[in-house]
Design an enzyme around this catalytic site. Structure first.
Site, mmCIF file in Angstrom:
data_model
loop_
_atom_site.group_PDB
_atom_site.id
_atom_site.type_symbol
_atom_site.label_atom_id
_atom_site.label_comp_id
_atom_site.label_asym_id
_atom_site.label_seq_id
_atom_site.Cartn_x
_atom_site.Cartn_y
_atom_site.Cartn_z
ATOM 1 N N LYS A 16 0.797 -1.268 0.008
ATOM 2 C CA LYS A 16 0.075 0.153 -0.185
ATOM 3 C C LYS A 16 1.130 1.226 -0.045
ATOM 4 O O LYS A 16 0.449 2.304 -0.570
ATOM 5 C CB LYS A 16 -0.872 0.018 1.313
ATOM 6 C CG LYS A 16 -2.041 -0.849 0.941
ATOM 7 C CD LYS A 16 -3.214 -0.357 2.069
ATOM 8 C CE LYS A 16 -4.294 -1.543 1.957
ATOM 9 N NZ LYS A 16 -5.372 -1.095 2.872
ATOM 10 N N LYS A 61 -4.865 -9.345 -7.105
ATOM 11 C CA LYS A 61 -6.257 -9.254 -6.453
ATOM 12 C C LYS A 61 -7.239 -8.374 -6.767
ATOM 13 O O LYS A 61 -6.807 -7.266 -7.254
ATOM 14 C CB LYS A 61 -5.668 -9.074 -4.830
ATOM 15 C CG LYS A 61 -6.673 -9.083 -3.868
ATOM 16 C CD LYS A 61 -6.202 -9.028 -2.560
ATOM 17 C CE LYS A 61 -5.800 -7.429 -2.340
ATOM 18 N NZ LYS A 61 -5.573 -7.187 -0.929
ATOM 19 N N LYS A 74 -10.811 -2.575 -4.499
ATOM 20 C CA LYS A 74 -11.413 -1.506 -4.390
ATOM 21 C C LYS A 74 -10.893 -0.266 -5.019
ATOM 22 O O LYS A 74 -11.371 0.606 -5.558
ATOM 23 C CB LYS A 74 -11.558 -1.183 -2.917
ATOM 24 C CG LYS A 74 -12.516 -1.876 -2.174
ATOM 25 C CD LYS A 74 -12.593 -1.462 -0.556
ATOM 26 C CE LYS A 74 -13.793 -2.368 -0.049
ATOM 27 N NZ LYS A 74 -13.516 -1.923 1.385
HETATM 28 P P1 AMP Z 1 -11.334 -4.473 3.162
HETATM 29 O O1 AMP Z 1 -12.166 -4.179 1.984
HETATM 30 O O2 AMP Z 1 -9.775 -4.297 2.734
HETATM 31 O O3 AMP Z 1 -11.633 -4.003 4.351
HETATM 32 O O4 AMP Z 1 -11.568 -6.063 3.241
HETATM 33 C C1 AMP Z 1 -12.667 -6.635 3.816
HETATM 34 C C2 AMP Z 1 -12.701 -8.217 3.513
HETATM 35 O O5 AMP Z 1 -12.484 -8.607 2.252
HETATM 36 C C3 AMP Z 1 -11.264 -8.676 4.320
HETATM 37 O O6 AMP Z 1 -11.676 -9.943 5.041
HETATM 38 C C4 AMP Z 1 -10.463 -8.966 3.021
HETATM 39 O O7 AMP Z 1 -9.420 -10.086 3.342
HETATM 40 C C5 AMP Z 1 -11.473 -9.564 2.080
HETATM 41 N N1 AMP Z 1 -11.237 -9.311 0.785
HETATM 42 C C6 AMP Z 1 -10.941 -8.186 0.156
HETATM 43 N N2 AMP Z 1 -10.340 -8.363 -1.210
HETATM 44 C C7 AMP Z 1 -10.524 -9.762 -1.481
HETATM 45 C C8 AMP Z 1 -10.303 -10.436 -2.599
HETATM 46 N N3 AMP Z 1 -9.912 -9.726 -3.738
HETATM 47 N N4 AMP Z 1 -10.643 -11.769 -2.505
HETATM 48 C C9 AMP Z 1 -10.998 -12.231 -1.159
HETATM 49 N N5 AMP Z 1 -11.193 -11.577 -0.206
HETATM 50 C C10 AMP Z 1 -10.972 -10.213 -0.232
#
Ligand code: AMP
Ligand code: TRP
Length: 344
Positions: free
Chosen positions: A115, A207, A210
């Site tokens: 990041k 991956k 967002k």
């Molecule tokens: P965040 O949006 O970073 O807060 O992520 C929220 C949840 O979504 C966390 O448990 C992440 O590990 C999961 N997550 C985010 N991106 C992915 C992805 N590409 N594949 C699987 N899980 C994801």
């Protein structure tokens, strides 16, 4: 005396563009775990501001993640849904953990390196400290299980290291106060299902995220049916038909990703998907995947829209959730203060 149900804690950042990866990697699991766990699901707004967030958008995104939780089937009456900044114990315990965690541990965190990128000197101190706040989130509730996507595994290991070091450093004191052998239980990650790491639709080695500048790389929970179908149609693939076996997906990241998504959405194994589609080309598979994705996401999308029309309801859920969260967190943090030796 009745034993308490095992406790689950997880968080999602309100940073916009909730996508299929968030849904399949984490939120679907949140829903399943409700059956036999006491669940605490947190909209982690304090984590969000480790990178710049426009204030009005942040407020909107906090409501959107809350709506997504409810729309996917988390029951806000039975479980706790709240936003992190409302419960001051997260920041307070994070400070204590800042003094337990070692700089060397944080230097190993790969998510910070990704990041922060090349310009590390310009990253916020909060971004560097992010995993310590995450440890505080989980341990403030003595959570037993933490459902997350694969990318959070290292942060969960750090959480366990912090819990263990705290328990060791203060072991005589914890015993003296009669607070048991292990004050903080070591939380177990729940990283399960065929889609713990959903990849970008444009590049099977990256991956789904967002923050990817290309909206075609991800399926957002807010996408309508036509947009979903278009994105799947345009998803990158190779020219070969789908293999008959899961081994055949090796070295075919795009094919593996789409098969994983299909399996996760249908609630079946990748083997089962290949029993049906093995030997067939993407011209057959993509429309089937688009239909399935629309079928699963359309009701969530509609319910999110409906909920977001009533921000008063959403804000009420968060306020009530925070009150219940505080009731669990406060006695635990009060014990931490006694353990450390703070007065008052
Ligand atoms: P965040 O949006 O970073 O807060 O992520 C929220 C949840 O979504 C966390 O448990 C992440 O590990 C999961 N997550 C985010 N991106 C992915 C992805 N590409 N594949 C699987 N899980 C994801
Ligand atoms: N770091 C997680 C993510 O980006 C979000 C998060 C914050 C979290 N605190 C948490 C997840 C506690 C699980 C438990 O995905």
């Amino acid at each position: 005396m009745s034993e308490r149900k095992p406790r689950v804690f997880s968080g999602v950042q309100p940073t916009g563009n909730l996508h299929l990866g968030n849904y399949l990697g984490a939120i679907v699991r949140f829903v399943d775990l409700q059956q036999d766990h006491e669940c605490i699901y947190c909209v982690v707004d304090m984590h969000a501001i480790t990178v710049w967030q426009d204030p009005q958008e942040l407020t909107r995104n906090i409501r959107e993640v809350t709506a997504a939780f409810i729309a996917t089937g988390i029951d806000p009456q039975k479980q706790i849904i709240f936003n992190q900044s409302r419960v001051s114990g997260h920041a307070e315990l994070a400070w204590v953990f800042n003094c337990v965690a070692r700089i060397g541990w944080l230097n190993r965190m790969t998510q910070f390196k990704e990041k922060a990128g090349k310009n590390r000197e310009k990253a916020s101190v909060g971004l560097y400290d992010y995993p310590v706040l995450m440890a505080a989130d989980i341990l403030l509730y003595h959570a037993d299980k933490v459902p997350v996507g694969e990318d959070q595994k290292q942060h969960l290991e750090l959480t366990r290291d912090i819990a263990q070091k705290f328990n060791n450093d203060y072991a005589p004191r914890i015993r003296e106060l009669g607070l048991g052998e292990e004050f903080f239980p070591l939380p177990e990650p729940v990283i399960a299902g065929p889609a713990t790491r959903v990849m970008s639709l444009k590049d099977g080695t990256k991956k789904m995220s967002k923050s990817d500048p290309s909206d075609l790389s991800r399926i957002n929970l807010s996408d309508d049916a036509d947009t979903i179908a278009k994105k799947i149609r345009k998803a990158r693939t190779d020219p070969e038909p789908l293999p008959e076996t899961v081994e055949g997906l090796k070295d075919r990241p795009e094919a593996a990703n789409l098969v994983g998504i299909y399996a996760a959405l249908a609630g079946i194994s990748k083997e089962k998907v290949l029993e049906e589609f093995g030997g067939r080309g993407f011209a057959d598979f993509k429309p089937a995947l688009a239909d399935l994705t629309v079928e699963k996401l359309a009701p969530i999308n509609a319910e999110m829209k409906r909920l977001l029309e009533d921000p008063g309801y959403i804000d009420g859920v968060l306020a009530a959730g925070a009150e219940r969260a505080r009731a669990i967190a406060e006695p635990i943090y009060a014990d931490v203060k006694r353990i450390v030796g703070f007065l008052g």
